[in-house]
Design a protein around this motif. Structure first.
Motif, PDB file in Angstrom:
ATOM      1  N   LYS A  20       0.846  -1.207   0.000  1.00  0.00           N
ATOM      2  CA  LYS A  20       0.000   0.000   0.000  1.00  0.00           C
ATOM      3  C   LYS A  20       0.870   1.241   0.000  1.00  0.00           C
ATOM      4  O   LYS A  20       1.787   1.368   0.802  1.00  0.00           O
ATOM      5  CB  LYS A  20      -0.888   0.030   1.241  1.00  0.00           C
ATOM      6  N   GLN A  21       0.563   2.172  -0.883  1.00  0.00           N
ATOM      7  CA  GLN A  21       1.337   3.395  -1.012  1.00  0.00           C
ATOM      8  C   GLN A  21       0.687   4.592  -0.316  1.00  0.00           C
ATOM      9  O   GLN A  21       1.328   5.621  -0.147  1.00  0.00           O
ATOM     10  CB  GLN A  21       1.563   3.717  -2.494  1.00  0.00           C
ATOM     11  N   ARG A  22      -0.602   4.426   0.079  1.00  0.00           N
ATOM     12  CA  ARG A  22      -1.295   5.531   0.747  1.00  0.00           C
ATOM     13  C   ARG A  22      -2.538   4.994   1.447  1.00  0.00           C
ATOM     14  O   ARG A  22      -2.982   3.883   1.200  1.00  0.00           O
ATOM     15  CB  ARG A  22      -1.657   6.626  -0.247  1.00  0.00           C
ATOM     16  N   GLU A  26      -0.970   2.058   4.890  1.00  0.00           N
ATOM     17  CA  GLU A  26       0.152   2.473   4.042  1.00  0.00           C
ATOM     18  C   GLU A  26       1.444   1.780   4.489  1.00  0.00           C
ATOM     19  O   GLU A  26       1.748   1.729   5.671  1.00  0.00           O
ATOM     20  CB  GLU A  26       0.334   3.989   4.122  1.00  0.00           C
ATOM     21  N   GLU A 100      -1.180   3.835  -6.055  1.00  0.00           N
ATOM     22  CA  GLU A 100      -1.740   3.261  -4.844  1.00  0.00           C
ATOM     23  C   GLU A 100      -1.063   1.981  -4.396  1.00  0.00           C
ATOM     24  O   GLU A 100      -1.080   1.653  -3.207  1.00  0.00           O
ATOM     25  CB  GLU A 100      -3.227   2.974  -5.077  1.00  0.00           C
TER      26      GLU A 100
END
Length: 158
Positions: A20-22, A26, A100
């Motif tokens: 997960k990037q955000r 995250e 994302e």
């Protein structure tokens, strides 16, 4: 409580996860997924989320579980979700990173639980074994420990 989805594609003994990037979670490794939008079924949402996050389509989608997910014991809050969990026996295309999610493949016999949500240690083995399940998970406010859970295996999800 917000309806959400998770999808766990398994291809040739490898589990497709995303970093997960955000947003909530995250930095963790999770199955692709997200909120069910108005007018969508959970299965349609799972397909859309995999497509949006990884630019592939899940193949052979099958519902394996559902559970309530909370960060506060005994009360629903803005972060509470009712999660519909799907498995897929393939993907059409080559997973690509997006803003994302970054795709990662991991052996199904050795999932990276140390980098996943703490509740994943409880239900992911059942998903990978092809079992159905339903339950409720309550995590600490910071999401790093499991306060309590209830889970039933072999449920009818119809």
């Amino acid at each position: 409580m917000q309806d959400a989805t998770l999808c766990h594609p398994v291809v040739d003994g490898e589990l497709l996860l995303i970093r997960k990037q955000r947003g909530v979670g995250e930095g963790k490794l999770v199955g692709p997924g997200g909120k069910v939008e108005t007018g969508e079924t959970p299965a349609e949402a799972a397909q859309r989320e995999v497509r949006e996050e990884l630019r592939v389509d899940p193949v052979g989608l099958a519902k394996r579980g559902e559970f309530a997910f909370h960060f506060r014991d005994g009360e629903a809050d803005d972060d509470s979700m009712y999660v519909h969990v799907f498995a897929a026996d393939g993907v059409d295309g080559e997973p690509r990173a997006t803003a994302e999610a970054v795709p990662e493949w991991h052996p199904v016999d050795d999932p990276p639980y140390g980098e996943m949500w703490v509740d994943d240690r409880v239900w992911v083995p059942h998903l990978l074994a092809g079992e159905t399940f339903a339950g409720e998970f309550v995590l600490s406010d910071d999401g790093e420990s499991l306060r309590r859970y209830e889970m039933e295996i072999g449920v009818d999800l119809e």
